[in-house]
Design a protein around this motif. Structure first.
Motif, PDB file in Angstrom:
ATOM      1  N   ALA A 160      -6.941  -3.453   1.654  1.00  9.52           N
ATOM      2  CA  ALA A 160      -6.134  -4.084   2.711  1.00  9.52           C
ATOM      3  C   ALA A 160      -5.896  -5.551   2.451  1.00  9.52           C
ATOM      4  O   ALA A 160      -5.510  -6.299   3.352  1.00  9.52           O
ATOM      5  CB  ALA A 160      -6.744  -3.870   4.096  1.00  9.52           C
ATOM      6  N   THR A 220      -0.354 -11.066   5.094  1.00 11.15           N
ATOM      7  CA  THR A 220      -1.452 -10.189   4.682  1.00 11.15           C
ATOM      8  C   THR A 220      -2.702 -11.013   4.396  1.00 11.15           C
ATOM      9  O   THR A 220      -2.660 -11.943   3.593  1.00 11.15           O
ATOM     10  CB  THR A 220      -1.056  -9.383   3.427  1.00 11.15           C
ATOM     11  N   SER A 259      -9.116  -9.670   2.112  1.00 12.47           N
ATOM     12  CA  SER A 259     -10.070  -8.719   2.673  1.00 12.47           C
ATOM     13  C   SER A 259     -11.472  -9.053   2.194  1.00 12.47           C
ATOM     14  O   SER A 259     -11.754  -9.005   0.997  1.00 12.47           O
ATOM     15  CB  SER A 259      -9.697  -7.292   2.258  1.00 12.47           C
ATOM     16  N   LEU A 285       5.360  -8.588   5.794  1.00 10.39           N
ATOM     17  CA  LEU A 285       3.906  -8.551   5.637  1.00 10.39           C
ATOM     18  C   LEU A 285       3.397  -9.781   4.887  1.00 10.39           C
ATOM     19  O   LEU A 285       2.382  -9.738   4.190  1.00 10.39           O
ATOM     20  CB  LEU A 285       3.491  -7.274   4.891  1.00 10.39           C
ATOM     21  N   HIS A 328      -4.147  -5.734  10.289  1.00  7.12           N
ATOM     22  CA  HIS A 328      -3.265  -5.476   9.151  1.00  7.12           C
ATOM     23  C   HIS A 328      -3.383  -4.024   8.700  1.00  7.12           C
ATOM     24  O   HIS A 328      -2.373  -3.392   8.357  1.00  7.12           O
ATOM     25  CB  HIS A 328      -3.612  -6.422   8.002  1.00  7.12           C
ATOM     26  N   VAL A 357      -4.018  -8.441  -0.453  1.00  5.13           N
ATOM     27  CA  VAL A 357      -2.648  -8.646  -0.939  1.00  5.13           C
ATOM     28  C   VAL A 357      -2.235  -7.613  -1.982  1.00  5.13           C
ATOM     29  O   VAL A 357      -1.198  -6.946  -1.855  1.00  5.13           O
ATOM     30  CB  VAL A 357      -2.508 -10.073  -1.514  1.00  5.13           C
ATOM     31  N   ARG A 367      -1.178  -1.880  10.682  1.00  6.68           N
ATOM     32  CA  ARG A 367       0.217  -1.978  10.246  1.00  6.68           C
ATOM     33  C   ARG A 367       0.449  -1.107   9.013  1.00  6.68           C
ATOM     34  O   ARG A 367       1.454  -0.403   8.912  1.00  6.68           O
ATOM     35  CB  ARG A 367       0.579  -3.421   9.918  1.00  6.68           C
ATOM     36  N   LEU A 368      -0.487  -1.166   8.071  1.00  7.75           N
ATOM     37  CA  LEU A 368      -0.351  -0.374   6.856  1.00  7.75           C
ATOM     38  C   LEU A 368      -0.363   1.115   7.162  1.00  7.75           C
ATOM     39  O   LEU A 368       0.322   1.903   6.497  1.00  7.75           O
ATOM     40  CB  LEU A 368      -1.476  -0.719   5.867  1.00  7.75           C
ATOM     41  N   ARG A 379       2.605 -11.237  -3.043  1.00  7.74           N
ATOM     42  CA  ARG A 379       2.814 -11.934  -1.768  1.00  7.74           C
ATOM     43  C   ARG A 379       4.307 -12.024  -1.433  1.00  7.74           C
ATOM     44  O   ARG A 379       4.714 -11.810  -0.286  1.00  7.74           O
ATOM     45  CB  ARG A 379       2.208 -13.337  -1.832  1.00  7.74           C
ATOM     46  N   LEU A 389       5.562  -8.592  -0.321  1.00  9.65           N
ATOM     47  CA  LEU A 389       5.117  -8.274   1.031  1.00  9.65           C
ATOM     48  C   LEU A 389       5.894  -9.071   2.072  1.00  9.65           C
ATOM     49  O   LEU A 389       6.251  -8.552   3.138  1.00  9.65           O
ATOM     50  CB  LEU A 389       3.616  -8.555   1.158  1.00  9.65           C
ATOM     51  N   SER A 410      -2.272  -3.867  -0.762  1.00  7.25           N
ATOM     52  CA  SER A 410      -1.207  -3.672   0.231  1.00  7.25           C
ATOM     53  C   SER A 410       0.146  -3.566  -0.462  1.00  7.25           C
ATOM     54  O   SER A 410       1.000  -2.753  -0.074  1.00  7.25           O
ATOM     55  CB  SER A 410      -1.190  -4.829   1.236  1.00  7.25           C
TER      56      SER A 410
END
Length: 283
Positions: free
Chosen positions: A16, A189, A192, A186, A53, A18, A56-57, A178, A181, A21
């Motif tokens: 979860a 993000t 994690s 996103l 997040h 960058v 959302r994913l 990045r 996304l 994702s």
């Protein structure tokens, strides 16, 4: 030459953060092969921003028919302070009685991320532990490592998993991920990592304090509670190595000047490429 059998499943190790994702979004949009499942190893102690997040994913993945499975070995914070629970050592910073500085062994990634991911992979393949996975049956496991971290890419240590690194194949950096996304809403993000991860940078701690003050206060409380190691150490007659801290300055977290950067640098925690593997932990 005999060709290898195709994978029975295509899995994504979803931290979860960058890179992972970005992989999920690439797969959902058909830019790379669709994953059969995305697996998120939940330590039970992630910041609220990570859980938001992840939700959302889950919406992104559902639209593409990719189930996200959350797997867990328990709550790492609760277990670390429970004298009845076997302690999976965190890479805490140690101030030893003779003035030397050390670092505790890192077992938390293996215990709370890698093992539950392997357990779920075996289950999805149809051979839950302790069943033997037949030779040639395996899942392809995509891991979000970008070109700026290519040295962290490693083979799986079990025959039923074969690691692949799609971001290396397409030549993407973390910044590329990045930017991609951000194109799809996103861009925020988060990295994690557990709330109390010792590999947080000062900037990461400062951001946690500003954006999630309750989580930062929780980390400060944990830092104080873990000062003498696992609670069972004294009752079981285990020798005390010294005082344990979440911060490399080896002072209480709440007293650290977070305006001054300190090692280690800010990075997320991938189940298969923990920052500690690069930095050489002291024992």
């Amino acid at each position: 030459m005999k060709r290898s059998a195709p994978p029975k499943l295509r899995l994504l190790s979803l931290g979860a953060g960058v890179q992972s994702s970005a992989l999920l979004l690439l797969s959902a949009q058909g830019a790379i092969p669709r994953f059969d499942y995305a697996l998120f190893a939940d330590t039970g102690w992630e910041p609220a921003a990570v859980y938001r997040h992840l939700e959302r994913l889950e919406g992104v993945a559902a639209g593409a028919g990719i189930p996200i499975r959350r797997v867990s070995a328990g709550n790492i914070r609760h277990d670390a302070l429970d004298e009845r629970h076997r302690f999976a050592s965190m890479p805490l910073f140690i101030a030893k009685p003779d003035g030397r500085r050390g670092m505790a062994r890192r077992q938390c990634t293996s215990e709370y991320k890698v093992r539950p991911l392997k357990r779920e992979a075996r289950r999805l393949l149809g051979y839950p532990h302790p069943a033997r996975v037949p030779q040639g049956v395996y899942a392809e496991q995509a891991i979000g490592i970008s070109t700026d971290e290519f040295h962290r890419a490693k083979d799986a240590d079990v025959a039923y998993l074969r690691n692949v690194f799609p971001l290396l194949d397409i030549g993407w950096t973390r910044q590329d991920c990045r930017a991609y996304l951000a194109l799809y809403g996103l861009g925020d993000t988060p990295k994690s990592a557990c709330i109390g991860c010792p590999y947080r940078s000062n900037a990461s701690w400062a951001r946690l304090r500003a954006e999630e003050p309750e989580a930062f206060a929780d980390a400060v409380d944990f830092d104080a509670a873990i000062r003498h190691g696992h609670p069972a150490a004294a009752t079981r007659g285990m020798p005390l190595e010294g005082a344990f801290y979440l911060h490399p300055a080896r002072i209480p977290l709440g007293e650290v000047d977070l305006g001054e950067e300190a090692e280690p640098g800010e990075r997320g925690c991938s189940p298969w490429a923990c920052p500690g593997e690069d930095e050489g932990e002291e024992r």
